[in-house]
Write an enzyme that holds these catalytic residues in place. Structure first.
Site, short mmCIF file in Angstrom:
data_model
loop_
_atom_site.label_atom_id
_atom_site.label_comp_id
_atom_site.label_asym_id
_atom_site.label_seq_id
_atom_site.Cartn_x
_atom_site.Cartn_y
_atom_site.Cartn_z
N TYR A 111 14.66 -1.43 -24.23
CA TYR A 111 15.20 -2.79 -24.15
C TYR A 111 14.20 -3.76 -23.54
O TYR A 111 14.37 -4.97 -23.59
CB TYR A 111 16.49 -2.81 -23.33
CG TYR A 111 16.32 -2.58 -21.85
CD1 TYR A 111 16.11 -3.64 -20.98
CD2 TYR A 111 16.36 -1.29 -21.33
CE1 TYR A 111 15.94 -3.43 -19.62
CE2 TYR A 111 16.20 -1.07 -19.98
CZ TYR A 111 15.98 -2.14 -19.13
OH TYR A 111 15.82 -1.92 -17.79
N GLY A 152 0.79 -1.21 0.00
CA GLY A 152 0.00 0.00 0.00
C GLY A 152 0.83 1.27 0.00
O GLY A 152 0.39 2.30 -0.53
#
Length: 611
Positions: A413, A151
């Site tokens: 990438y 959280g």
């Protein structure tokens, strides 16, 4: 599934479903091993029978077994029995769902990385579907969500969204001033998220990239965006989020809470109006659904109404709901079609679906708070809390999927910019590599227990029912120890499943002494080392200080017969604290057994403390 039996989806506090768990785990393990064996079976094995007979191989295997024996010993000796049906009454931990554990174990064998589809074809798709689950849970038809580590990361991401989106209008003024030439800076800082999204839809990709480069990600404009308003009951992660995002702790204003520990919306409005007079904008407001200390639900509906009223006056703020703890409880109000059920129909609705076995009170204000979550821009929700899945599994949901385009990054990438989600999850999140096994666990839990009254509604209903019954039990409890009568004072009726209480010697009005008693009770009922396996009662605690809570605890202190002057002198009150997450206490026999057992355990600990 209308006739859900939650007792079938846990291993059980006494491993009652242990044989089923073992059978399923072995089945899935065999399937994984077969998957390895059958991949191009003609390939040369990398580990030969000769390899497995060497001295070094056998010695290494024996060493591995010895280390694993130590792991087993340490875990058995140093773990808290969250799984207990009624011995653990503390932090937000409980027995985890058997299907989630099995899916986690199984997916872990492949070690998928959900940063990119090519390394997690199955689990990335599962995470995309979990995001759709969250959007349905919070009634956000155009929404999007994903898993986070916890959280705190989700809260950080919510602030990141607010900071980036609210800075876009100023960035447009800098890069393409002709597009906003009719708007003042004050008007630009008070555009709604929808208005900002509509604005950028007219931009080309190149223009949007230029605007994003001039936004808050450049370091510009951040201090101009205004204040971040949180309730006094905020989670500590908000301070870290403000620090990391560069907004700064000086921009945070803690709004007082009322004596039910919900944000005071009248004070919120007064604060916003006073800031507006000074021409200080509001970056955002945080409402909490399921406070971690008191289990309360802020008046999200009233905050939404306030925002609509202020919007007509040219004042607008981003709204984030921190429902890390309480978010899954929205399932209690969702029917099988994922429609939010009218409040007037709730009693009949719960009876039809056999949600509660005893009388449970859900206040209209709590219902309205949950309903209004759909109007927030972003929501934090943690599967590893009330989703009953293993750590680490946080989550965030945004109201508009297109909000992602403002915070997105692309790593060539890992994925191409032209590739669609779930391929490019890493472009839209704070994290990079992330465990696909977590997605498998949450996805499985959501399919076994749907996010409506027929699934998680049953489980969370059991938790809330147990919490309300436990509070009533505490309210009638007292002890006679060494000639002294010890009274028990539970905190106000919980909105959710958190129950806080304090012990007090009858007639004592010294708040310092009352705090000392409860600190000592915590000391003998909470464990960070040593053998906990034989303990009959384990709990947690919290301290309400004037610095964090203002004078909101005064009503509780006075309910114990302690004068307000004592509060002003001590400026804090200590309580024992329990998140009642066990799913088993709706059974009368089980409830009676464990409450009686807890009563005796408390008495023993009081004798120890008061000796």
């Amino acid at each position: 599934m209308k006739d859900m039996d939650i007792k079938a989806v846990f291993i059980g506090d006494k491993a009652e479903n242990g044989q089923v768990y073992r059978m399923l785990l072995n089945k899935m393990l065999d399937e994984h091993l077969g998957w390895r064996e059958n991949y191009l079976p003609a390939d040369l094995p990398a580990i030969s029978e000769a390899d497995k007979s060497t001295t070094s191989y056998l010695t290494t295997r024996q060493h591995m077994m010895e280390v694993l024996d130590e792991v087993s010993e340490r875990m058995r000796a140093g773990s808290i029995p969250w799984h207990s049906a009624g011995r653990y009454w503390g932090q937000m931990n409980a027995e985890t769902l058997m299907p989630a554990l099995l899916a986690y174990h199984f997916a872990m064998l492949w070690n998928p990385n959900n940063v990119a589809l090519e390394s997690s074809m199955a689990t990335s798709q599962m995470e995309a579907e979990i995001g759709e689950d969250f959007a349905k849970l919070f009634s956000m038809p155009n929404g999007w969500g994903h898993l986070t580590a916890d959280g705190s990361i989700a809260n950080l991401e919510g602030l990141w969204y607010a900071r980036c989106i609210k800075s876009i209008p100023l960035a447009v003024k800098e890069t393409y001033p002709e597009k906003v030439k009719d708007l003042s800076d004050w008007e630009l800082l008070n555009l709604s998220v929808e208005e900002i999204l509509e604005m950028i839809e007219t931009f080309t990709d190149e223009e949007l990239d230029n605007v994003k480069a001039a936004s808050s990600r450049s370091g510009k404009h951040i201090q101009e965006l205004g204040k971040w308003l949180v309730p006094q009951t905020k989670h500590y992660s908000w301070m870290k989020a403000l620090d990391i995002c560069g907004v700064g702790l000086d921009q945070m204003i803690a709004i007082p809470v009322d004596d039910c520990y919900r944000m005071d919306v009248q004070v919120l409005e007064k604060t916003i109006r006073e800031l507006a007079i000074q021409h200080i904008p509001i970056l955002g407001v945080v409402a909490v659904v399921g406070t971690t200390e008191e289990g309360q639900v802020d008046h999200v509906d009233q905050i939404v109404e306030l925002r609509e009223k202020l919007k007509d006056e040219g004042i607008y703020f981003y709204l984030h709901v921190d429902a890390a703890y309480g978010g899954y409880a929205r399932c209690l109000f969702m029917n099988e079609a994922y429609e939010f059920v009218p409040y007037a129909s709730l009693a009949e609705f719960y009876e039809e679906h056999h949600v509660f076995h005893h009388e449970v009170k859900i206040e209209r204000s709590v219902y309205e708070g949950f309903k209004a979550i759909s109007e927030a821009e972003s929501v934090t929700v943690d599967p590893h809390k009330m989703g009953y899945v293993p750590y680490a599994a946080g989550g965030i949901t945004i109201k508009h999927k297109s909000m992602r385009n403002i915070i997105s990054y692309f790593a060539p990438y890992v994925f191409e910019k032209s590739v669609k989600a779930p391929d490019m999850l890493g472009a839209y999140i704070l994290e990079g590599s992330k465990a696909g096994a977590t997605a498998a666990a949450v996805w499985t839990a959501h399919r076994v227990l749907p996010l409506n009254v027929t699934g998680y509604g049953q489980l969370i209903g059991a938790s809330i029912e147990a919490a309300q019954r436990f509070r009533e039990f505490l309210d009638q409890l007292s002890f006679t120890v060494n000639g002294k009568t010890i009274e028990v004072y539970p905190l106000n009726h919980p909105d959710f499943n958190m129950v806080d209480w304090a012990f007090k010697v009858q007639g004592c009005t010294d708040l310092k002494e009352i705090n000392r008693l409860n600190e000592e009770m915590f000391d003998v009922s909470s464990y960070m080392e040593g053998d906990v396996y034989a303990e009959r009662f384990i709990t947690s605690h919290t301290t309400f200080t004037q610095a964090d809570y203002g004078d909101s605890p005064v009503a509780f202190v006075e309910s114990m017969g302690v004068p307000q002057e004592e509060w002003q002198k001590e400026q804090q009150v200590t309580l024992l604290r329990a998140a009642i997450m066990t799913p088993y206490l709706t059974d009368d026999n089980i409830f009676a057994y464990y409450t009686e057992a807890i009563k005796h355990a408390m008495e023993e600990k009081l004798r120890e403390v008061l000796a």
